[in-house]
Design a protein around this motif. Structure first.
Motif, PDB file in Angstrom:
ATOM      1  N   THR A 125      51.319   6.892  66.361  1.00  0.00           N
ATOM      2  CA  THR A 125      52.276   7.283  67.387  1.00  0.00           C
ATOM      3  C   THR A 125      52.400   6.140  68.381  1.00  0.00           C
ATOM      4  O   THR A 125      51.449   5.404  68.626  1.00  0.00           O
ATOM      5  CB  THR A 125      51.835   8.563  68.141  1.00  0.00           C
ATOM      6  OG1 THR A 125      50.517   8.396  68.642  1.00  0.00           O
ATOM      7  CG2 THR A 125      51.910   9.787  67.257  1.00  0.00           C
ATOM      8  N   ARG A 141      54.162   5.642  72.253  1.00  0.00           N
ATOM      9  CA  ARG A 141      54.850   6.255  73.382  1.00  0.00           C
ATOM     10  C   ARG A 141      55.055   5.206  74.446  1.00  0.00           C
ATOM     11  O   ARG A 141      54.102   4.576  74.905  1.00  0.00           O
ATOM     12  CB  ARG A 141      54.033   7.420  73.928  1.00  0.00           C
ATOM     13  CG  ARG A 141      54.696   8.133  75.070  1.00  0.00           C
ATOM     14  CD  ARG A 141      54.013   9.435  75.426  1.00  0.00           C
ATOM     15  NE  ARG A 141      52.619   9.478  75.047  1.00  0.00           N
ATOM     16  CZ  ARG A 141      51.625   9.656  75.915  1.00  0.00           C
ATOM     17  NH1 ARG A 141      51.859   9.769  77.202  1.00  0.00           N
ATOM     18  NH2 ARG A 141      50.376   9.711  75.503  1.00  0.00           N
ATOM     19  N   PRO A 181      52.684  13.601  71.961  1.00  0.00           N
ATOM     20  CA  PRO A 181      54.000  12.994  72.176  1.00  0.00           C
ATOM     21  C   PRO A 181      54.108  11.585  71.583  1.00  0.00           C
ATOM     22  O   PRO A 181      53.111  10.930  71.300  1.00  0.00           O
ATOM     23  CB  PRO A 181      54.112  12.937  73.703  1.00  0.00           C
ATOM     24  CG  PRO A 181      52.698  12.859  74.180  1.00  0.00           C
ATOM     25  CD  PRO A 181      51.878  13.632  73.178  1.00  0.00           C
ATOM     26  N   GLY A 182      55.354  11.151  71.413  1.00  0.00           N
ATOM     27  CA  GLY A 182      55.621   9.780  70.983  1.00  0.00           C
ATOM     28  C   GLY A 182      56.371   9.709  69.670  1.00  0.00           C
ATOM     29  O   GLY A 182      56.517  10.697  68.957  1.00  0.00           O
TER      30      GLY A 182
END
Length: 194
Positions: free
Chosen positions: A110, A112, A171-172
């Protein structure tokens, strides 16, 4: 430590098997590249947690000389020849840490990117981001995580390698890891640089 990434967005009907084959045949060429800490050969496919088809390797350089040597050398010129010259984003490394799955071969990553608001002191934003980086370094399935800063655009980037796809709430942008070169992984700094 320096972080670096370029992203090559490909047409919606592009055969992503071409990227897989490219990495399978050429990925090992960076396995002992001087100055390189980690290169994660990343790909994402449209419709699978991504709006686009994209080849987007992410690098953590232990030495800036290695980054320069790569960008001006034959390897990157092959990318330019085959896909055109991409914009290369780079960040100054702030922290790197191994995760609980550090011995595993990562299958996912990931990334972000977050802007540092004008109303927040850069050191305060970096301090809060460092706390998040420490959380990521302890997350189940995390192989390694890095935090870096782009002072031109005042943005922070969190990059994390995962043993498998992370939890949905993580997230990301999500990527598949096709290959991991890590000749200088042990030379990446494990503590904050400020």
């Amino acid at each position: 430590m320096h972080a670096m990434q370029y992203a090559i967005t490909l047409p919606a009907d592009y055969d992503m098997g071409i990227i897989r084959e490219r990495v399978a045949t050429k990925g090992h060429l960076m396995d002992d590249f001087p100055g390189l800490g980690i290169k994660a050969y990343l790909m994402r496919e449209q419709g699978e947690d991504s709006p686009v088809n994209e080849y987007a390797p992410f690098y953590l350089w232990a030495d800036p000389e290695g980054m320069t040597s790569f960008l001006l050398g034959a390897g990157f010129q092959g990318v330019v020849r085959d896909f055109g010259r991409p914009e290369v984003r780079h960040w100054t490394g702030l922290a790197y840490a191994e995760g609980p799955a550090s011995g595993a071969l990562p299958r996912a990553a990931t990334r972000r990117v977050a802007a540092v608001p004008d109303t927040v002191a850069p050191a305060d934003a970096a301090g809060a981001a460092l706390e998040e980086s420490r959380r990521l370094a302890k997350a189940p399935g995390a192989v390694a995580t890095a935090l870096a800063l782009d002072p031109r655009h005042w943005e922070l980037v969190h990059f994390t390698l995962w043993e498998q796809q992370p939890a949905p709430e993580e997230p990301g942008d999500r990527y598949q890891v096709l290959h991991l070169s890590r000749p200088g992984r042990e030379r990446l700094e494990a503590v904050p640089r400020w």
